[in-house]
Scaffold this active site. Sequence first.
Site, short mmCIF file in Angstrom:
data_model
loop_
_atom_site.label_atom_id
_atom_site.label_comp_id
_atom_site.label_asym_id
_atom_site.label_seq_id
_atom_site.Cartn_x
_atom_site.Cartn_y
_atom_site.Cartn_z
CE LYS A 213 -2.31 -1.06 3.75
NZ LYS A 213 -1.66 -2.36 4.04
NE ARG B 295 -4.29 0.96 11.33
CZ ARG B 295 -3.28 0.49 10.61
NH1 ARG B 295 -3.38 -0.68 10.04
NH2 ARG B 295 -2.18 1.20 10.44
NE ARG C 145 10.74 -3.78 9.23
CZ ARG C 145 9.64 -3.08 9.00
NH1 ARG C 145 9.56 -1.83 9.39
NH2 ARG C 145 8.60 -3.61 8.38
NE ARG D 192 2.12 -5.97 10.86
CZ ARG D 192 2.93 -5.44 9.95
NH1 ARG D 192 4.08 -6.03 9.66
NH2 ARG D 192 2.61 -4.33 9.32
#
Length: 210
Positions: A13, A88, A156, A167
Site C-alpha cells: 500500500k 482500519r 525486523r 498481523r
Amino acid sequence: MNLILLGAPGAGKGTQAAILAKELNIPTISTGNILRAAVASGSELGKQAKACMESGALVSDEIIIGIIRDRLAEPDCANGYILDGVPRTIPQAEALEENGIKFDHVVSMEIADKTILERMSGRRVCPKCGASYHITAVPPKKEGVCDECGSELITRKDDAPETVKSRLAVYHKETEPLKEFYRSRGVLVQVEDQGSVEATSAAILKVLKE
C-alpha cells in the site's frame, strides 16, 4: 479524487500510494505521519493524542478522525488525497462518513497470504542507514551486507513469520470487512497483485480511470 488503499500488511500500500500520489498529483495522508505532526504542533487534538501515547493507550477513534478531518481541510487536499492507514475498522469508516468524509474509490489490493509471508520474510534492513533489501527481489550485492554502508543486515521483528501471521489474522478479522462496507456504497474496486510494482500500479490506474 479521494481514495483509500485497502490491503493486508505487506500488500504494498505504501509503495503504491507514493506512485499514485505522483501520478494523480494529490497528497498521501498517512495516519502515522499526521498523528506525529499533530503532536508536534501542540494542537488540542495533538495534546490529547500525546497523552494517550505517553500512557501506552491506543489513540481513540474520535481523536484520530478529528486529526484527519483537520488535515483534509488543508489547501493541498482540495483536489483530492489518498488516505493510508485509516479506516482500519467499520466504526472508523462510519465515523469518517459522519464527519462528511466520502471517497470516490476504495482500492482493495488483493494478494494471497502465502505471497505476503514469502515477501515479508525475505525483507532485510540495515539497522545503521535504513537501506531496505529483499533476498530475491532486491538483494544486496554481498549476501547479508548493506551496499550503502557495509553494516550487517537484519530481519525486523515485524517481518518475522509469526508476527506476519498474527498481523494477517488481525487484518482478516478487523479490516477486511471494510470491503463489503464500501462495496455496498458502490465505491470498491478490487485489484489483483500483478507480480511487480509497475504492473500493479498500471492496473490500479486503469480501474481509476474507467
